[in-house]
Design an enzyme around this catalytic site. Structure first.
Site, PDB file in Angstrom:
ATOM      1  N   SER A 122       0.837  -1.216   0.000  1.00 57.40           N
ATOM      2  CA  SER A 122       0.000   0.000   0.000  1.00 57.40           C
ATOM      3  C   SER A 122       0.863   1.255   0.000  1.00 57.40           C
ATOM      4  CB  SER A 122      -0.892   0.027   1.246  1.00 57.40           C
ATOM      5  OG  SER A 122      -1.869  -0.966   1.152  1.00 57.40           O
TER       6      SER A 122
ATOM      7  N   ARG B 172     -14.733  -5.866 -10.552  1.00 55.47           N
ATOM      8  CA  ARG B 172     -14.818  -5.276  -9.206  1.00 55.47           C
ATOM      9  C   ARG B 172     -15.582  -3.952  -9.236  1.00 55.47           C
ATOM     10  NH1 ARG B 172      -9.078  -5.841  -6.339  1.00 55.47           N
ATOM     11  NH2 ARG B 172     -10.318  -5.188  -4.544  1.00 55.47           N
TER      12      ARG B 172
ATOM     13  N   GLN C 206      -8.754   2.547  -0.146  1.00 60.19           N
ATOM     14  CA  GLN C 206      -8.664   2.915  -1.559  1.00 60.19           C
ATOM     15  C   GLN C 206      -9.632   4.046  -1.892  1.00 60.19           C
ATOM     16  OE1 GLN C 206      -9.187  -0.721  -3.777  1.00 60.19           O
ATOM     17  NE2 GLN C 206      -7.223  -1.547  -3.100  1.00 60.19           N
TER      18      GLN C 206
ATOM     19  N   ASP D  54      -6.953  -7.950   4.878  1.00 64.69           N
ATOM     20  CA  ASP D  54      -6.235  -8.800   3.928  1.00 64.69           C
ATOM     21  C   ASP D  54      -5.745 -10.104   4.567  1.00 64.69           C
ATOM     22  OD1 ASP D  54      -6.690  -6.961   1.958  1.00 64.69           O
ATOM     23  OD2 ASP D  54      -4.760  -5.958   2.176  1.00 64.69           O
TER      24      ASP D  54
ATOM     25  N   ARG E 208     -13.448 -13.796  -1.686  1.00 70.93           N
ATOM     26  CA  ARG E 208     -12.575 -14.546  -0.764  1.00 70.93           C
ATOM     27  C   ARG E 208     -13.356 -15.370   0.242  1.00 70.93           C
ATOM     28  NH1 ARG E 208      -7.656 -10.117  -0.138  1.00 70.93           N
ATOM     29  NH2 ARG E 208      -6.639 -10.698  -2.091  1.00 70.93           N
TER      30      ARG E 208
HETATM   31  C1  S3P Z   1      -5.714  -1.156   0.151  1.00 70.38           C
HETATM   32  C2  S3P Z   1      -6.895  -1.105   0.849  1.00 70.38           C
HETATM   33  C3  S3P Z   1      -7.704  -2.303   1.131  1.00 70.38           C
HETATM   34  C4  S3P Z   1      -6.906  -3.586   0.976  1.00 70.38           C
HETATM   35  C5  S3P Z   1      -6.095  -3.595  -0.280  1.00 70.38           C
HETATM   36  C6  S3P Z   1      -5.135  -2.431  -0.330  1.00 70.38           C
HETATM   37  C7  S3P Z   1      -4.979   0.100  -0.071  1.00 70.38           C
HETATM   38  O1  S3P Z   1      -8.789  -2.340   0.229  1.00 70.38           O
HETATM   39  O2  S3P Z   1      -7.765  -4.699   1.016  1.00 70.38           O
HETATM   40  O3  S3P Z   1      -5.346  -4.805  -0.349  1.00 70.38           O
HETATM   41  O4  S3P Z   1      -3.789   0.068  -0.447  1.00 70.38           O
HETATM   42  O5  S3P Z   1      -5.573   1.167   0.135  1.00 70.38           O
HETATM   43  P1  S3P Z   1     -10.120  -1.439   0.404  1.00 70.38           P
HETATM   44  O6  S3P Z   1      -9.751  -0.038   0.260  1.00 70.38           O
HETATM   45  O7  S3P Z   1     -11.015  -1.908  -0.702  1.00 70.38           O
HETATM   46  O8  S3P Z   1     -10.636  -1.737   1.759  1.00 70.38           O
END
Ligand code: S3P
Length: 416
Positions: A14, A110, A155, A303, A334
């Protein structure tokens, strides 16, 4: 076979995505060391290069010349990476860039309405295929927004914040449960005017100012560490030390839970890198207890839930996870992938809409695993294979390269 070793893992996925994107709009040349080696982060790099940013590997690090992003001549291929797509749309819209995005089959299925809705409210004109890929930015002159997010998503939050950097006016954001906060930490670290008050954020646009250039060492990825930590928790006499792991409360729910259910978890020494805390981490085998997880804890271990399901099959008693319906829209569904494969291995698991109930302990059988081409499912069941009674065969080993191409080499090294 017990697990023993000292591991220095590649940088957090991230944070690596975010550092690349922020370096591309910062003033001057930035340097990133220990960047994630996964395909997803390379996807972000290629997309930024297609937008005119110069990125070079030099002296064991990555050099990025921050500058003017330009509209790419080709469509941006976001591959399997939701973080690339969702964050990059925000970044490019904020910079007035027109672009077209596409991705692989998983990403194309998605949901994107979660970002398209607030970005449209900010004034962007975006074309999509019923809120899915392919997506095109048609027009992007943005106003600030006051947005109460229905989801706890790093995200989604980051997409709005990156767009907000280039908006006219303030961006105010509220989320229901705190999601990973790396974008906020980095923006503050690089000089943006951002205030955080619990679940509320307030960002001033950059207007004529810029983020400053930086040198950063990306802290080790706690989500990658979790696979090895799970093996330690499952195999008697195991212990492992990780050097320099990201220590951020929005990310370490898995390790907090491990400690609570009896596994040996010691966080050692601490220091800071680019606005984030980093610590060494020692994990050692101790007998597991079952656990209950509800929605408030989910974002900090989202995750790692496939691994928690595996752990629950070996704890004596009933474990339950709820409030995790977001798992249905990850790289694969998942919840379905976990239940399908654990049932085939003989586990006592009941699927719920938003999680599952597991009764343990059960001896896991050898079987064929359907990974759904999802890196975290492949790595979880490669760990399960280490305690299975007979051989476990995956239908796709290569997909681990999405986050950690070296996974199997390192796993072989720590098995003694
Ligand atoms: C992430 C946020 C998470 C996570 C993904 C990476 C990020 O997703 O599951 O692997 O880097 O901001 P969501 O924002 O959909 O919760």
């Amino acid at each position: 076979m017990p697990i023993r070793g000292i591991l220095k893992l590649p940088g957090d996925k991230s944070i690596s995505h975010r550092l690349l994107m922020l370096a591309s709009i910062a003033k001057g040349e930035s340097l990133i060391y220990n960047i994630s080696t996964g395909d997803d982060v390379n996807t972000t790099r290629k997309c930024l290069e297609a937008c005119g940013i110069t990125i070079n590997n030099k002296e064991g690090g990555i050099h990025i010349k921050g500058g003017k992003l330009r509209s790419p001549k080709i469509g941006l291929n976001c591959g399997n990476s939701g973080t690339t797509l969702r964050l990059l749309i925000g970044l490019l819209i904020g910079k007035g860039i027109k672009a077209e995005f596409y991705g692989d089959e998983s990403l194309s299925n998605r949901p994107m309405k979660r970002i398209l809705l607030p970005l449209s409210k900010m004034g962007a004109l975006i074309k999509s295929n019923k809120n899915k890929l392919p997506i095109s930015i048609i027009k992007s002159q943005l106003n600030g927004i006051n947005y109460r997010s229905p989801l706890s998503s790093g995200q989604l939050k980051s997409s709005i914040l990156l767009a907000g950097l280039g908006a006219n006016g303030m961006t105010l954001l509220n989320e229901p449960i705190k999601s990973r906060d790396h974008t906020e930490n980095l923006l503050k670290f690089l000089g943006a005017n951002l205030t955080v008050d619990g679940l509320n954020l307030r960002l001033k646009p950059l207007l004529n100012s810029s983020l400053r250039r930086f040198n950063a060492i990306v802290p080790g990825d706690p989500s990658t560490a979790s696979f090895f930590a799970t093996a330690v928790a499952l195999i008697p006499n195991s212990k492992i030390t990780f050097k320099g792991i990201l220590y951020n409360h929005t990310r370490i729910g898995f390790f907090n839970l491990l400690k609570k259910i009896g596994v040996g978890v010691d966080w050692l020494s601490h220091w800071e890198e680019s606005g984030e805390l980093v610590r060494d981490l020692k994990i050692y085998y101790k007998k597991l207890k079952p656990f209950i997880i509800t929605s408030d804890l989910i974002p900090s271990l989202i995750d790692e839930i496939p691994l928690l399901a595996l752990l629950a099959t070996q704890a004596e008693g009933r474990s339950e996870i709820s409030g995790a319906s977001e798992l249905r829209v990850k790289e694969c569904d998942r919840i379905k992938a976990i239940c399908f494969n654990l049932q085939n291995m003989g586990a006592d698991i009941i699927e719920k809409d938003d999680g599952f109930i597991i009764k343990g302990p059960t001896k896991l059988k050898g079987t064929n695993i359907k990974t759904f081409d999802d890196h975290r499912i492949a790595m979880t069941f490669s760990i399960a294979a280490k305690i299975a009674l007979k051989k476990v065969v995956l239908d796709n080993y290569d997909c681990v390269s999405i986050s950690y191409p070296d996974f199997y080499n390192v796993l072989r090294k720590v098995l003694i």
